[in-house]
Scaffold this active site. Structure first.
Site, mmCIF file in Angstrom:
data_model
loop_
_atom_site.group_PDB
_atom_site.id
_atom_site.type_symbol
_atom_site.label_atom_id
_atom_site.label_comp_id
_atom_site.label_asym_id
_atom_site.label_seq_id
_atom_site.Cartn_x
_atom_site.Cartn_y
_atom_site.Cartn_z
ATOM 1 N N SER A 97 -16.320 -5.543 -7.132
ATOM 2 C CA SER A 97 -16.611 -4.334 -7.451
ATOM 3 C C SER A 97 -15.430 -3.464 -8.289
ATOM 4 O O SER A 97 -14.676 -3.993 -8.291
ATOM 5 C CB SER A 97 -17.418 -3.697 -6.618
ATOM 6 O OG SER A 97 -18.201 -2.908 -7.460
ATOM 7 N N ASP A 241 -17.112 -0.575 -13.975
ATOM 8 C CA ASP A 241 -16.121 -0.917 -13.026
ATOM 9 C C ASP A 241 -16.358 -2.295 -13.282
ATOM 10 O O ASP A 241 -16.884 -2.729 -14.153
ATOM 11 C CB ASP A 241 -16.590 -0.927 -11.843
ATOM 12 C CG ASP A 241 -18.005 -1.427 -11.553
ATOM 13 O OD1 ASP A 241 -18.304 -1.835 -12.405
ATOM 14 O OD2 ASP A 241 -18.506 -1.307 -9.826
ATOM 15 N N ASP A 243 -16.983 -5.226 -11.951
ATOM 16 C CA ASP A 243 -18.314 -5.725 -12.311
ATOM 17 C C ASP A 243 -19.186 -5.228 -12.824
ATOM 18 O O ASP A 243 -20.410 -6.331 -12.606
ATOM 19 C CB ASP A 243 -18.996 -6.345 -10.900
ATOM 20 C CG ASP A 243 -19.373 -5.558 -10.182
ATOM 21 O OD1 ASP A 243 -18.214 -4.414 -9.939
ATOM 22 O OD2 ASP A 243 -20.628 -6.094 -9.319
ATOM 23 N N ASP A 245 -22.107 -2.955 -12.748
ATOM 24 C CA ASP A 245 -23.164 -2.294 -12.471
ATOM 25 C C ASP A 245 -22.918 -0.769 -12.303
ATOM 26 O O ASP A 245 -23.956 -0.196 -12.888
ATOM 27 C CB ASP A 245 -23.659 -2.794 -11.110
ATOM 28 C CG ASP A 245 -21.698 -3.077 -9.926
ATOM 29 O OD1 ASP A 245 -21.266 -1.921 -10.245
ATOM 30 O OD2 ASP A 245 -22.895 -3.216 -9.460
HETATM 31 MG MG MG Z 1 -19.933 -2.019 -9.054
#
Ligand code: MG
Length: 449
Positions: A97, A241, A243, A245
């Site tokens: 993340s 960020d 990834d 999300d």
């Molecule tokens: Mg993330």
């Protein structure tokens, strides 16, 4: 310092120190045994350690007889959506993340695309501790197939939402500055914006995994995006960020709105379209409570962590929810934090309101949050929480997760992090000075324990 964090939702660590190929393979094998074979979806962010961990995960999954649909580099929400919609037994995402570049990890998904809850994750953890895996026979190993449509599937699911008017957004020809931090967002977000007729000024949109800045989309890390918005006179800036999300928004003046306001804007928009409960975690801005009150809907608070929010959303039939760190969850697409969804909602909000992003921001209840962290060396987190609970016993307390002390227009919240060996301290108040004072006071008290 401990560099492997094992939790029910997965494992995260510094590659080569805590997080080794053995650890990754072991968890993948345990997860494959837990789901009992069948198809598992695999996605990863763009981290440079991803290919090595991918091999380890594939070995673990196929060794216990799981077939793998390999999405390649995709956002976390894309993997969640694919796991649910392709009717897989579960999914694994190789990502750390927002953590720095030397970190990576595995997040595990149930068949519904939600992260594993405590009970499910506990069973995987138990299996990971067994010496002998449930290996498949030599002629029954799993198979690995690429699946290349996950990004298109995700974009389509967003554009088909009844309250996203693609033509209306296209007519506005928004100029959008976009910072993907060389993460997985680069494989989806430019395409989504182009479908919405936006002129895209992309910085760091190649998914090389070589993060050019601290990858957490906090205001202090978005200097380059803010400058790009100003230099190009963009209508709005978006940052994610690695990834993808979490979403942060920068105004047309080059000012970061603060990630709490990503969700506030999305909630303000969605409640104009649908009435129903909103679910957020306990440390999300109280602007959400004010907006909920304006629309006469209930705001439900949960423990911090996407799985807690997502499950409660399903229980109460929430129309929207999420986490104040820029994580918008829209159940009409899926029950996971989704930056692409946040971008589409924001652009539709802009198009319908015919206001600037700065004007929309100013229409929201205004609070300022101070976010601090305390390293745990020499501090017992449970004891620190207990000391604060007693110290503030006469105040209104919320003990959903750690300890949160509430006053009329402000609050402070202290809890151990799920992903790092730290205590998180958050304070929110109408002014920066009040928020900083509240946070500093609590940090001092914790350090004295
Ligand atoms: Mg993330």
């Amino acid at each position: 310092m401990k560099t492997l964090m094992v939790s029910v939702s997965g494992v995260r660590g510094v590659v080569g120190e805590g997080l080794t190929p053995q650890v990754a393979m072991n968890f993948a094998q345990a997860f494959g045994s837990y789901v009992g074979g069948g198809t598992v979806v695999l996605g990863r962010d763009s981290r440079i350690t991803g290919p090595m961990l991918r091999h380890a995960v594939l070995a673990g999954l196929t060794a216990v007889g799981c077939d793998v649909l390999d999405l390649g580099i995709v956002p976390t929400p894309t993997t969640q959506l694919a796991t649910e919609r392709l009717h897989a037994r579960g999914g694994i995402i190789i990502t750390a993340s927002h953590n720095p570049i030397m970190w990576n990890g595995l997040k595990m998904l149930a068949a519904d695309g939600l992260f594993l809850d405590a009970e499910q994750g506990g069973r995987v953890l138990d299996l990971s501790k067994q010496q002998e895996g449930a290996y498949a026979k030599f002629d029954q190993l799993g198979d690995v197939q690429p699946y290349r449509d996950a990004v298109d599937d995700h974009i389509r699911a967003i554009l088909e939402l009844p309250y996203i008017d693609v033509e209306r957004i296209r007519r506005r020809r928004f100029k959008v500055a976009l910072d993907c931090v060389c993460g997985a967002g680069g494989v989806l977000l430019p395409a989504l914006l182009e479908r919405l007729g936006c002129g895209v000024i992309g910085i760091h949109c190649e998914p090389s995994g070589r993060f050019p800045r601290n990858p957490e989309p906090l205001p202090e890390n978005l200097g380059e995006l803010c400058a790009t918005v100003q230099e190009t006179a963009a209508d709005v800036g978006f940052a994610v960020d690695p990834d993808s999300d979490r979403l942060a928004i920068v105004s047309e003046k080059g000012q970061p709105l603060g990630e709490e306001y990503t969700l506030a804007l999305a909630v303000q928009f969605l409640l104009q379209k649908k009435a129903g409960p909103v679910v957020v975690n306990v440390s999300t801005t109280r602007a959400i409570d004010d907006i909920g009150a304006q629309f006469g809907v209930e705001v439900v608070r949960t423990k911090v962590g996407e799985i807690h929010v997502a499950k409660r959303m399903r229980e109460v039939g929430a129309v929207i929810g999420g986490e104040g760190n820029g994580g918008v969850i829209l159940p009409d697409v899926h029950l996971g934090r989704d930056a692409p969804v946040g971008i589409a909602l924001t652009l539709e909000h802009l198009a319908e309101s015919e206001r600037t992003i700065g004007e929309l921001f100013e229409s929201l209840p205004q609070y300022v949050m101070s976010k601090r962290r305390i390293e745990l060396s020499g501090i017992d987190p449970q004891r620190a929480v207990e000391v604060l609970r007693q110290r503030y016993a006469s105040q209104r307390l919320d003990l959903t997760d750690g300890v949160k002390v509430l006053w009329e227009r402000s609050w402070v919240h202290v809890r151990p992090s799920n992903t790092e060996p730290i205590l998180r301290v958050l304070a929110e108040a109408p002014t920066r000075e009040q928020a900083e004072t509240l946070a500093a006071d609590v940090v001092k008290q914790v350090q004295a324990t």
